[in-house]
Design a protein around this motif. Structure first.
Motif, PDB file in Angstrom:
ATOM      1  N   GLY A  91      67.520  35.824  52.753  1.00  0.00           N
ATOM      2  CA  GLY A  91      67.800  37.081  53.452  1.00  0.00           C
ATOM      3  C   GLY A  91      67.072  38.249  52.822  1.00  0.00           C
ATOM      4  O   GLY A  91      66.585  39.142  53.514  1.00  0.00           O
ATOM      5  N   GLU A  92      66.969  38.244  51.487  1.00  0.00           N
ATOM      6  CA  GLU A  92      66.311  39.368  50.799  1.00  0.00           C
ATOM      7  C   GLU A  92      64.789  39.253  50.791  1.00  0.00           C
ATOM      8  O   GLU A  92      64.083  40.212  51.081  1.00  0.00           O
ATOM      9  N   LYS A  93      64.294  38.066  50.416  1.00  0.00           N
ATOM     10  CA  LYS A  93      62.849  37.895  50.237  1.00  0.00           C
ATOM     11  C   LYS A  93      62.125  37.474  51.501  1.00  0.00           C
ATOM     12  O   LYS A  93      60.899  37.590  51.584  1.00  0.00           O
ATOM     13  N   GLY A  94      62.849  36.921  52.446  1.00  0.00           N
ATOM     14  CA  GLY A  94      62.210  36.316  53.603  1.00  0.00           C
ATOM     15  C   GLY A  94      61.912  34.860  53.311  1.00  0.00           C
ATOM     16  O   GLY A  94      61.826  34.453  52.141  1.00  0.00           O
ATOM     17  N   PHE A  95      61.728  34.077  54.372  1.00  0.00           N
ATOM     18  CA  PHE A  95      61.582  32.628  54.213  1.00  0.00           C
ATOM     19  C   PHE A  95      60.362  32.242  53.388  1.00  0.00           C
ATOM     20  O   PHE A  95      60.445  31.427  52.471  1.00  0.00           O
ATOM     21  N   ALA A  96      59.211  32.827  53.693  1.00  0.00           N
ATOM     22  CA  ALA A  96      57.963  32.416  53.039  1.00  0.00           C
ATOM     23  C   ALA A  96      58.008  32.710  51.542  1.00  0.00           C
ATOM     24  O   ALA A  96      57.605  31.881  50.724  1.00  0.00           O
ATOM     25  N   ALA A  97      58.507  33.875  51.167  1.00  0.00           N
ATOM     26  CA  ALA A  97      58.477  34.289  49.760  1.00  0.00           C
ATOM     27  C   ALA A  97      59.564  33.619  48.923  1.00  0.00           C
ATOM     28  O   ALA A  97      59.424  33.467  47.713  1.00  0.00           O
ATOM     29  N   ALA A  98      60.663  33.226  49.560  1.00  0.00           N
ATOM     30  CA  ALA A  98      61.766  32.629  48.811  1.00  0.00           C
ATOM     31  C   ALA A  98      61.421  31.196  48.428  1.00  0.00           C
ATOM     32  O   ALA A  98      60.976  30.419  49.269  1.00  0.00           O
ATOM     33  N   SER A  99      61.616  30.836  47.174  1.00  0.00           N
ATOM     34  CA  SER A  99      61.360  29.456  46.753  1.00  0.00           C
ATOM     35  C   SER A  99      62.689  28.755  46.453  1.00  0.00           C
ATOM     36  O   SER A  99      63.715  29.404  46.244  1.00  0.00           O
ATOM     37  N   ILE A 100      62.630  27.451  46.441  1.00  0.00           N
ATOM     38  CA  ILE A 100      63.833  26.689  46.098  1.00  0.00           C
ATOM     39  C   ILE A 100      64.262  27.021  44.671  1.00  0.00           C
ATOM     40  O   ILE A 100      65.456  27.127  44.381  1.00  0.00           O
ATOM     41  N   ALA A 101      63.286  27.260  43.789  1.00  0.00           N
ATOM     42  CA  ALA A 101      63.616  27.658  42.414  1.00  0.00           C
ATOM     43  C   ALA A 101      64.367  28.994  42.388  1.00  0.00           C
ATOM     44  O   ALA A 101      65.297  29.175  41.600  1.00  0.00           O
ATOM     45  N   ASP A 102      63.982  29.920  43.270  1.00  0.00           N
ATOM     46  CA  ASP A 102      64.718  31.196  43.367  1.00  0.00           C
ATOM     47  C   ASP A 102      66.174  30.934  43.740  1.00  0.00           C
ATOM     48  O   ASP A 102      67.093  31.589  43.241  1.00  0.00           O
ATOM     49  N   ILE A 103      66.364  30.004  44.653  1.00  0.00           N
ATOM     50  CA  ILE A 103      67.712  29.716  45.153  1.00  0.00           C
ATOM     51  C   ILE A 103      68.576  29.097  44.057  1.00  0.00           C
ATOM     52  O   ILE A 103      69.699  29.549  43.818  1.00  0.00           O
ATOM     53  N   THR A 104      68.041  28.095  43.366  1.00  0.00           N
ATOM     54  CA  THR A 104      68.854  27.461  42.310  1.00  0.00           C
ATOM     55  C   THR A 104      69.063  28.442  41.155  1.00  0.00           C
ATOM     56  O   THR A 104      70.143  28.497  40.572  1.00  0.00           O
ATOM     57  N   ARG A 105      68.054  29.261  40.842  1.00  0.00           N
ATOM     58  CA  ARG A 105      68.208  30.254  39.770  1.00  0.00           C
ATOM     59  C   ARG A 105      69.334  31.227  40.113  1.00  0.00           C
ATOM     60  O   ARG A 105      70.132  31.602  39.261  1.00  0.00           O
ATOM     61  N   ASP A 106      69.412  31.600  41.381  1.00  0.00           N
ATOM     62  CA  ASP A 106      70.428  32.571  41.819  1.00  0.00           C
ATOM     63  C   ASP A 106      71.839  32.100  41.493  1.00  0.00           C
ATOM     64  O   ASP A 106      72.711  32.922  41.207  1.00  0.00           O
ATOM     65  N   CYS A 107      72.068  30.787  41.537  1.00  0.00           N
ATOM     66  CA  CYS A 107      73.431  30.316  41.255  1.00  0.00           C
ATOM     67  C   CYS A 107      73.495  29.501  39.965  1.00  0.00           C
ATOM     68  O   CYS A 107      74.487  28.806  39.706  1.00  0.00           O
ATOM     69  N   GLY A 108      72.447  29.580  39.168  1.00  0.00           N
ATOM     70  CA  GLY A 108      72.470  28.910  37.873  1.00  0.00           C
ATOM     71  C   GLY A 108      72.499  27.395  37.949  1.00  0.00           C
ATOM     72  O   GLY A 108      72.993  26.730  37.045  1.00  0.00           O
ATOM     73  N   ALA A 109      71.956  26.842  39.042  1.00  0.00           N
ATOM     74  CA  ALA A 109      71.911  25.380  39.163  1.00  0.00           C
ATOM     75  C   ALA A 109      70.543  24.867  38.720  1.00  0.00           C
ATOM     76  O   ALA A 109      69.570  25.628  38.674  1.00  0.00           O
ATOM     77  N   ALA A 110      70.466  23.591  38.381  1.00  0.00           N
ATOM     78  CA  ALA A 110      69.170  22.979  38.072  1.00  0.00           C
ATOM     79  C   ALA A 110      68.411  22.763  39.375  1.00  0.00           C
ATOM     80  O   ALA A 110      69.023  22.573  40.432  1.00  0.00           O
ATOM     81  N   LEU A 111      67.090  22.827  39.291  1.00  0.00           N
ATOM     82  CA  LEU A 111      66.259  22.685  40.486  1.00  0.00           C
ATOM     83  C   LEU A 111      66.578  21.392  41.245  1.00  0.00           C
ATOM     84  O   LEU A 111      66.696  21.373  42.476  1.00  0.00           O
ATOM     85  N   GLY A 112      66.767  20.321  40.497  1.00  0.00           N
ATOM     86  CA  GLY A 112      67.023  19.026  41.116  1.00  0.00           C
ATOM     87  C   GLY A 112      68.319  18.981  41.927  1.00  0.00           C
ATOM     88  O   GLY A 112      68.445  18.201  42.866  1.00  0.00           O
ATOM     89  N   THR A 113      69.280  19.835  41.542  1.00  0.00           N
ATOM     90  CA  THR A 113      70.566  19.858  42.253  1.00  0.00           C
ATOM     91  C   THR A 113      70.379  20.167  43.741  1.00  0.00           C
ATOM     92  O   THR A 113      71.094  19.623  44.589  1.00  0.00           O
ATOM     93  N   PHE A 114      69.409  21.041  44.023  1.00  0.00           N
ATOM     94  CA  PHE A 114      69.142  21.407  45.414  1.00  0.00           C
ATOM     95  C   PHE A 114      68.928  20.161  46.266  1.00  0.00           C
ATOM     96  O   PHE A 114      69.475  20.042  47.364  1.00  0.00           O
ATOM     97  N   TYR A 115      68.134  19.213  45.699  1.00  0.00           N
ATOM     98  CA  TYR A 115      67.744  18.040  46.490  1.00  0.00           C
ATOM     99  C   TYR A 115      68.848  16.998  46.629  1.00  0.00           C
ATOM    100  O   TYR A 115      68.704  16.034  47.370  1.00  0.00           O
ATOM    101  N   ILE A 116      69.955  17.220  45.898  1.00  0.00           N
ATOM    102  CA  ILE A 116      71.105  16.343  46.138  1.00  0.00           C
ATOM    103  C   ILE A 116      71.716  16.674  47.499  1.00  0.00           C
ATOM    104  O   ILE A 116      72.214  15.813  48.211  1.00  0.00           O
ATOM    105  N   TYR A 117      71.621  17.967  47.874  1.00  0.00           N
ATOM    106  CA  TYR A 117      72.319  18.414  49.082  1.00  0.00           C
ATOM    107  C   TYR A 117      71.412  18.754  50.262  1.00  0.00           C
ATOM    108  O   TYR A 117      71.857  18.740  51.409  1.00  0.00           O
ATOM    109  N   PHE A 118      70.159  19.078  49.967  1.00  0.00           N
ATOM    110  CA  PHE A 118      69.229  19.452  51.042  1.00  0.00           C
ATOM    111  C   PHE A 118      67.889  18.750  50.853  1.00  0.00           C
ATOM    112  O   PHE A 118      67.503  18.441  49.718  1.00  0.00           O
TER     113      PHE A 118
END
Lengths: 199, 199
Positions: free
Chosen positions: A27-54
């Motif tokens: 929502g803040e950065k827009g789709f293109a600029a937002a990275s999966i690393a930004d998303i996991t960093r935002d909630c303090g999760a490991a990068l790999g955790t993202f791929y467990i769910y998405f």
């Protein structure tokens, strides 16, 4: 491309946390600029955790658009359930939509960006919403609650009005005054611009 | 970041050709996917020619948004200039806007994408338009042409209505019927949804 459903309560909570971070970051950065690393960093999760769910950024984006669809519908249904008639439902529905934009601005931006990022999800969102809206308007005409007229044109016109008011008087406003905007817009929806009548 | 103004008639024509190609290519592919090479290829120009007239893809994009602004205003002014009153101007203006979306769908998409690619240009476009619109509505209230009410809220509501109708009944329609959509939407703008009155 199905998202991966968690099996445990803890998994459900982690997935939910990732979704909220995705909502905030995209929502803040827009789709293109937002990275999966930004998303996991935002909630303090490991990068790999993202791929467990998405499966991908596209995947979580589509889920957010779908979520906005269900949230908006549920919220609108609740907002108008005690309305004595369709006109009052229009007023309450508009007020509730503006309040939702104020509460979840990122989600609102994400749906708008879907026009470019995921046109099918965008179309599905608005077509589904418009179709349910038109059914309400048709029933209201049949009951004599509102003046006769094409329900589909009205549904799209009213949705566009609400979106535009959300853009200007919620997203871009320093101090949103939802009641005033709702009252002014509703007066036009109810009575139109023609002078005379019930003014 | 000023665009480079050509000095000759031939230069003006080449720049115009590049702009039309940029409109077509960015409108179809979206800003991120469209490359400068795609744009020059579309009009059979050499890649270097682009840089004679524009500094970057962002530059040509901003120019397209600005162009949409001037074109829409000019077209709306012409469309409503013979209207005997504001209500008729609303009807003619809506009809003209829908016809413009039908004629230049790429330009319409580009303005919507500006929300994400160039938020300042997007805001400038709609704020400028809304401000002129609100002035017309205020004058119409003063003359008794339309019912009293907040001009800014009305301007944004009416713009949003027109955009949404353009999305659904022009961009996404197999056979757009601009007259029918205009008539139905205008009936609501004029008389509102409340039963009774001038139905």
């Amino acid at each position: 491309m199905a998202t991966r459903a968690p099996k445990t309560k803890r998994g459900t909570a982690r997935r939910e946390t990732l979704l909220r971070s995705a909502e905030r970051v995209i929502g803040e950065k827009g789709f293109a600029a937002a990275s999966i690393a930004d998303i996991t960093r935002d909630c303090g999760a490991a990068l790999g955790t993202f791929y467990i769910y998405f499966t991908s950024k596209e995947d979580v984006f589509r889920e957010l658009v779908g979520m906005m669809g269900s949230l908006t519908r549920r919220m609108m249904t609740e907002a108008v359930q005690d309305a004595p008639n369709r006109l009052e439902a229009e007023r309450l529905g508009l007020r509730a939509f503006l309040a939702f934009v104020a509460e979840r601005p990122s989600l609102y931006r994400i749906v708008e960006e879907a026009r470019f990022v995921d046109p099918d999800a965008y179309r599905a969102y608005f077509t589904g919403f418009a179709s349910a809206y038109a059914t309400h308007l048709e029933k209201a005409v049949a009951k004599g609650d509102i003046r006769p007229g094409d329900a589909e044109v009205r549904a799209w016109a009213l949705m566009g009005m609400a979106k535009s008011l959300g853009d200007r008087f919620v997203m871009a406003a320093e101090k949103p005054d939802l009641d005033r905007v709702t009252d002014e817009a509703f007066a036009m929806i109810r009575d139109g611009l023609a002078p005379g009548g019930a003014a």
